[in-house]
Design a protein around this motif. Structure first.
Motif, short mmCIF file in Angstrom:
data_model
loop_
_atom_site.label_atom_id
_atom_site.label_comp_id
_atom_site.label_asym_id
_atom_site.label_seq_id
_atom_site.Cartn_x
_atom_site.Cartn_y
_atom_site.Cartn_z
N GLU A 171 -76.98 15.61 11.18
CA GLU A 171 -77.34 15.60 9.86
C GLU A 171 -76.31 16.27 8.82
O GLU A 171 -75.94 16.20 7.67
CB GLU A 171 -78.63 15.71 9.48
N ALA A 172 -76.19 17.66 9.23
CA ALA A 172 -75.43 18.63 8.62
C ALA A 172 -73.96 18.07 8.55
O ALA A 172 -73.27 18.10 7.36
CB ALA A 172 -75.41 19.99 9.13
N ALA A 173 -73.41 17.57 9.56
CA ALA A 173 -72.04 17.13 9.30
C ALA A 173 -71.80 15.79 8.61
O ALA A 173 -71.04 15.71 7.58
CB ALA A 173 -71.47 16.60 10.83
N ARG A 174 -73.08 15.06 8.55
CA ARG A 174 -72.84 13.94 7.66
C ARG A 174 -73.11 14.53 6.07
O ARG A 174 -72.36 13.93 5.16
CB ARG A 174 -74.11 13.04 7.82
N SER A 175 -74.01 15.39 5.79
CA SER A 175 -74.06 15.70 4.46
C SER A 175 -72.93 16.53 4.04
O SER A 175 -72.74 16.71 2.79
CB SER A 175 -75.30 16.78 4.54
N LEU A 176 -71.89 16.95 4.98
CA LEU A 176 -70.64 17.48 4.51
C LEU A 176 -69.56 16.43 4.43
O LEU A 176 -68.45 16.85 3.87
CB LEU A 176 -70.23 18.54 5.55
N GLY A 177 -70.08 15.13 4.54
CA GLY A 177 -69.12 14.20 4.39
C GLY A 177 -68.62 13.51 5.58
O GLY A 177 -67.43 12.69 5.49
N ALA A 178 -68.67 14.01 6.82
CA ALA A 178 -68.03 13.48 8.13
C ALA A 178 -68.72 12.04 8.37
O ALA A 178 -69.82 11.86 8.28
CB ALA A 178 -68.61 14.40 9.09
N LYS A 179 -67.61 11.37 8.70
CA LYS A 179 -68.04 9.74 8.95
C LYS A 179 -68.20 9.88 10.57
O LYS A 179 -67.94 10.75 11.37
CB LYS A 179 -66.66 8.78 8.74
N GLU A 281 -73.94 5.88 10.94
CA GLU A 281 -73.30 4.71 10.37
C GLU A 281 -72.66 3.99 11.32
O GLU A 281 -71.99 4.68 12.27
CB GLU A 281 -72.65 5.01 9.10
N ALA B 70 -74.41 5.99 1.81
CA ALA B 70 -74.68 6.79 3.07
C ALA B 70 -74.82 8.20 2.95
O ALA B 70 -73.84 8.48 1.80
CB ALA B 70 -73.70 6.23 4.00
N ALA B 71 -75.34 9.22 3.75
CA ALA B 71 -75.33 10.40 3.61
C ALA B 71 -74.00 11.01 3.24
O ALA B 71 -73.89 11.93 2.47
CB ALA B 71 -76.05 11.04 4.78
N GLU B 72 -73.03 10.47 4.07
CA GLU B 72 -71.51 11.14 4.06
C GLU B 72 -71.03 11.10 2.57
O GLU B 72 -70.01 11.65 2.07
CB GLU B 72 -70.92 10.76 4.97
N ASP B 73 -71.46 9.94 1.90
CA ASP B 73 -70.92 9.63 0.62
C ASP B 73 -71.65 10.11 -0.35
O ASP B 73 -71.01 9.92 -1.66
CB ASP B 73 -70.80 8.08 0.62
N VAL B 76 -74.04 15.34 -2.41
CA VAL B 76 -75.19 16.29 -2.21
C VAL B 76 -74.92 16.82 -0.79
O VAL B 76 -74.26 16.20 0.33
CB VAL B 76 -76.27 15.34 -1.84
N ALA B 77 -75.38 18.15 -0.79
CA ALA B 77 -75.22 18.83 0.53
C ALA B 77 -76.57 19.42 1.00
O ALA B 77 -77.31 19.83 0.05
CB ALA B 77 -74.19 19.89 0.62
N THR B 78 -76.80 19.52 2.15
CA THR B 78 -77.89 20.23 2.69
C THR B 78 -77.88 21.37 3.56
O THR B 78 -77.09 21.33 4.46
CB THR B 78 -78.80 19.11 3.42
N TYR B 97 -65.43 22.93 7.62
CA TYR B 97 -65.61 21.76 8.15
C TYR B 97 -65.57 20.58 7.01
O TYR B 97 -64.67 19.58 7.31
CB TYR B 97 -66.78 21.73 9.15
N GLY B 98 -66.25 20.56 6.23
CA GLY B 98 -66.36 19.80 5.05
C GLY B 98 -65.09 19.39 4.43
O GLY B 98 -64.77 18.45 3.73
N LYS B 100 -62.33 18.93 5.63
CA LYS B 100 -61.47 17.94 6.24
C LYS B 100 -61.62 16.74 5.94
O LYS B 100 -60.67 15.81 5.69
CB LYS B 100 -62.14 18.13 7.59
N PHE B 101 -62.62 16.35 5.13
CA PHE B 101 -62.96 15.07 4.42
C PHE B 101 -62.47 15.03 3.09
O PHE B 101 -63.15 14.09 2.18
CB PHE B 101 -64.28 14.47 4.62
N ARG B 102 -61.86 16.01 2.51
CA ARG B 102 -61.74 16.07 1.10
C ARG B 102 -60.22 16.27 0.96
O ARG B 102 -59.63 16.99 -0.11
CB ARG B 102 -62.26 17.10 0.54
N ARG B 145 -71.00 26.80 4.25
CA ARG B 145 -70.34 25.61 4.54
C ARG B 145 -70.80 24.44 3.79
O ARG B 145 -70.16 23.31 3.41
CB ARG B 145 -71.24 25.23 6.06
N ALA B 146 -72.25 24.43 3.24
CA ALA B 146 -72.51 23.34 2.15
C ALA B 146 -71.82 23.75 0.87
O ALA B 146 -71.60 22.66 -0.02
CB ALA B 146 -74.23 23.46 2.06
N VAL B 149 -67.97 22.40 -0.14
CA VAL B 149 -67.52 21.00 -0.71
C VAL B 149 -68.04 20.98 -1.94
O VAL B 149 -67.96 19.53 -2.54
CB VAL B 149 -68.25 20.11 0.28
#
Ligand SMILES: Nc1ncnc2c1ncn2[C@@H]1O[C@H](COP(=O)(O)OP(=O)(O)OP(=O)(O)O)[C@@H](O)[C@H]1O
Ligand SMILES: [Mg+2]
Lengths: 540, 305
Positions: A171-179, A281, B70-73, B76-78, B97-98, B100-102, B145-146, B149
């Motif tokens: 969940e943490a990885a997803r919340s950071l945007g990881a697919k 997903e 979806a959560a990844e889109d 919001v960060a948790t 880590y985050g 990487k997707f930016r 980490r949160a 991003v």
């Protein structure tokens, strides 16, 4: 009062010593016997028996090559199957577990049996559907059959490992945007690497030790395992068989050490984790996993469909029709062997779970140092090739004072001690949940150690014992390797009768026997699972 | 409004974990969600983060609805209660880590990461494994980490529950500082009243999946909207006419009409049990020299909800 206490103390001590004695005689001694047989020639040590490695190098090469392929492919399938648990619903998960269970309760050469029926010279798929006549015998046949047979167990192992995975990370990885693909590659796969390594190694040594698949469908493709088997059965050359067994045994020591190390680590890691069932997903790598997992499951289902339909159909002049003739033909093969199999397996499973309880109690609750050594020895049969352990029994117990060869006892003892490591693991897991305070307070109230064993440890480990018993029964029912040399020809067990039938080309009757074995084991495990669940629910 | 949440509903079977929950949050606001165990705090947070599928309701951030994403889109960060740090990565790798997707280059990401490391006072630890850090340091890594991003909304689920009292206090100050540096909006779940009172701009009180009250700390304490809020926040003396907080009763030396029947010394204050002809009261006072049996007068204003 005092006298009663003394009697209890003596009994306690005697029980301990007897336990140690059993393990030394029925585990350690057979191990030593194989070593001696291979290394000792006319009273002096030598390695002349090992010359075959050089002279018949192709055997080693064949074994290494096919085992490496089997281990790699089946590990990839196992990874795909286990990772699917992140994406599927509860229902689908139950179905997956059921399909995996199917292979666990099947006799080991069911794969070879259906392989011939589907892909053989007169195979249903190759001949009837595709109209080909190809030679199916050889390495790839062996690899595909082994893959189909070994994948389920490792997939189960990986699923258990993943169940203790901290879902918050996902969940943490997803919340950071990881697919999905990134999560799998960056987080999940690196973290389950130890389990993947263990899976690979377990499959590797299983493949190295498997003699049935190359025997049945290897054709000209010979391996160390088949050579070891033939050395005894066809040539009666036991020093050579021992030497081959030792070569097969060495890699398993390495695996054993690695496995024990990660097993401990994993237990530590999963102690304080709250299970979060996290999902991802369905995208990216998911489709690759789904394809592999789907392919495997389809392949497996086709196999079982083939066995079941072969058991109740026959072909005449190109037409397939329903018949009970196969079952009738199977009757003489089933009658005695099944009763014997079930009887031996029941006794073996019962005794081995009880021994596991007593042993674990002395080693881990009472913490006797020497009992930990005994525990280690008792665990040795876990990953050794079955034939190794079987040979050990022949060499160890073929002369006075313990002349047991040819008796039913030697078979049962072999089943008991072959099964003991698994039972120990299962029992210890549930024993680990007994709180120390519980036992301390019983002691406080004046209970003797033996009463603690009887009144506390035994009932509180009941679920573990039950599980150990079920697993023990199933694997004894389906085992071949360790007992194949021990069983007296006229007193065969079901799996051995089945092996003979497959080897002599009686595939229809063999299918019937396979179906019976599967049904018995499947029934047993489903019933016991239901009982186990019931017990758990009613207690909590 | 930066965040607009409307009519969220979520049921697990018969259980309503979220029942028509609506609220709004301004930019830079810290909202604390407070409530007893099982009232739906985590469910609320997870539905904002995208880990729980809602039965109905809308979530708007910056005017865009995100409840279908979806959560990844989501922007919001948790920060999770158990942190969910990646144990096989170093502190710095966790933090970046985050990125990487930016579309960050590795080098730029590391530079950005080091800025975050310094902001959070983690210098010298950046190459350690996260498993080698103390609880408070791990907490900072999870936060960094949160934050890196740059989410529009930061969600925190009981982030301090694994920390001891002193560390909690300094982490609260840290969080306020971070809010000022990054100008970020937060929704913060806790069941520790002190967390809420020390950092929240507004407090949401939840019970059985419903939002009972939302308001500033003073508002919810002084003007509770329901019995639940009244009882959940601090101690209360209840009577037929209404309620009075223990610290709102004054003991009058030399007065009449009431008698001290119990006394507990609590350090910097004392807690008394006092009886008059109408009933018995808990009283909290900074004066510790009243004795059991002494006759006193009572001054209080009974309020009603
Ligand atoms: N996946 C689920 N399936 C069924 N019920 C659930 C599930 N998740 C939560 N619940 C139930 O929903 C309710 C709200 O749970 P939630 O975790 O949001 O509570 P919480 O306020 O965070 O509690 P705590 O303070 O103990 O963390 C609880 O009654 C819980 O049992
Ligand atoms: Mg919660």
């Amino acid at each position: 009062m005092d006298g009663g206490r003394r009697l209890l103390n003596v009994t306690d001590r005697a029980l301990r010593i007897f336990m140690a004695f059993l393990v030394l005689v029925f585990v350690l001694y057979p191990f030593i016997a194989v070593f001696l047989k291979a290394l000792l020639k006319e009273g002096s040590f030598g390695f002349s028996e090992f010359l075959f490695i050089k002279e018949e190098l192709y055997l080693l090469k064949n074994s290494l090559k096919s085992s490496f392929l089997t281990a790699s492919i089946s590990t990839i399938f196992a990874i795909s199957l286990s990772l699917m648990t992140f994406f599927i619903s509860k229902r689908q998960r139950s179905f997956l577990m059921f399909v995996l269970l199917l292979t666990m309760v099947s006799p080991p050469f069911i794969g070879s049996l259906t392989y011939i029926q589907l892909f053989g010279r007169n195979g249903f798929i190759t001949k009837t559907i595709l109209g080909l006549s190809i030679n199916p015998y050889g390495m790839w046949g062996v690899v595909s059959v082994q893959t189909l047979g070994f994948t389920s167990a490792t997939a189960m192992l990986l699923i258990t490992y993943l169940d203790s995975f901290d879902g918050t990370m996902i969940e943490a990885a997803r919340s950071l945007g990881a697919k999905t693909s990134s999560i799998l590659v960056d987080i999940v796969l690196p973290l389950i690497r130890p389990a993947i390594l263990v899976s690979f190694l377990l499959n590797f040594i299983r493949a190295m030790a498997d003699f049935t698949s190359p025997m049945i469908i290897g054709g000209a493709f010979n391996t160390l395992a088949t050579e070891g088997y033939l050395s005894i059965i066809a040539k009666g050359n036991s020093p050579r068989a021992s030497a081959i067994s030792l070569v097969l045994f060495l890699p398993s020591i390495v695996v054993f050490i690695i496995y024990s190390y990660y097993y401990k680590q994993q237990q530590r890691a999963s102690k304080n984790l709250r299970r979060v069932s996290s999902r991802m997903e369905k995208s990216g790598l998911y489709y690759v996993l789904a394809f592999l997992a789907g392919f495997f499951i389809l392949w497996l289902l086709i196999q079982y469909l083939a066995v079941f339909s072969a058991a109740i159909t026959d072909r005449y002049q190109g037409k397939t029709f329903f018949t009970l003739q196969n079952i009738k033909d199977a009757r003489p093969h089933i009658r005695d062997s099944f009763v014997r199999s079930i009887g031996y397996s029941l006794i073996g499973a019962l005794v081995s779970s009880l021994l596991a309880l007593v042993l674990s109690y002395y080693a881990f609750i009472r913490n006797f140092k020497y009992m930990k050594v005994i525990d280690f020895i008792a665990n040795m049969p876990y990953i050794v090739p079955g034939t190794f352990f079987g040979l050990g029994y022949i060499f160890a117990f073929n002369k006075e004072p313990l002349k047991l060869t040819g008796t039913a006892l030697i078979v049962i003892l072999n089943l008991i001690f072959r099964q003991l490591p698994m039972s120990i693991r299962t029992v210890q897991t549930s024993m680990g949940q007994i709180e120390e305070e519980t036992m301390a307070s019983a002691k406080d109230l004046g209970a003797h150690n033996l009463y603690i064993l009887k009144d506390l440890v035994f009932p509180l480990s009941a679920s573990g014992l039950f599980l150990a018993f079920t697993n023990g029964f199933i694997s004894s029912m389906t085992t071949v390797g360790s007992i194949i040399f021990l069983v007296y020809p006229s007193r065969k067990l079901a799996t051995l009768v089945l092996f003979d039938l497959v080897n002599s080309g009686k595939y229809k009757v063999a299918s019937v026997l396979s179906v019976f074995i599967i049904l018995i084991c499947l029934g047993t495990s489903l019933v016991s699972y239901a009982v186990y669940r019931r017990g758990h629910v009613s207690r909590s | 409004m930066l965040v607009e949440v409307k009519n969220l509903n979520k049921s697990y079977g018969d259980l309503k974990a979220l029942d028509q929950v609506s609220f709004e949050a301004e930019k830079q606001e810290i909202i604390c969600v407070l409530g007893p165990s099982g009232c739906g705090k985590t469910t609320l947070l997870q539905s904002l983060g995208g880990f729980v599928e809602l039965d109905s309701g809308t979530i708007m951030i910056d005017g865009k609805s995100i409840e279908k994403l979806a959560a990844e889109d989501r922007p919001v960060a948790t920060v999770f209660q158990s942190y969910g740090l990646f144990p096989h990565m170093s502190v710095l790798d966790n933090i970046i880590y985050g990125l990487k997707f930016r579309n960050y280059k590795k080098k730029a990401a590391r530079q950005e990461g080091m800025v975050m490391v310094r902001t959070l006072g983690l210098e010298g630890h950046e190459n350690k494994k996260v498993t080698q850090l103390s609880g408070g340091q791990q907490q900072r890594v999870a936060l960094g980490r949160a934050l890196i991003v740059r989410p529009k909304l930061l969600l925190l689920d009981e982030p301090f529950s694994n920390l001891d009292t002193r560390l909690r206090d300094s982490m609260r100050q840290e969080l306020l500082r971070i809010r000022d540096i990054f100008g970020i909006t937060m929704v913060f779940v806790t069941h520790d009243q002190e967390d809420a009172f020390s950092i929240a701009d507004r407090i949401i009180l939840m019970n059985h999946g419903r939002l009972e009250q939302i308001g500033g700390a003073r508002d919810v304490y002084d003007q509770p909207a329901s019995d639940f809020v009244l009882n959940f926040l601090g101690r209360t003396n209840l009577s037929d006419e209404g309620y009075v907080r223990p610290e709102a009763i004054r003991l009058v030396r030399g007065g009449r009409g009431a008698r001290i029947v119990g006394k507990v010394f609590k350090g910097f204050y004392s807690q008394y049990t006092v009886e008059d002809d109408k009933g018995s009261y808990q009283v909290i006072s900074l004066e510790d020299d009243f004795e059991v049996g002494q006759e006193v007068g009572l001054e209080m204003e009974i309020r009603s909800i």
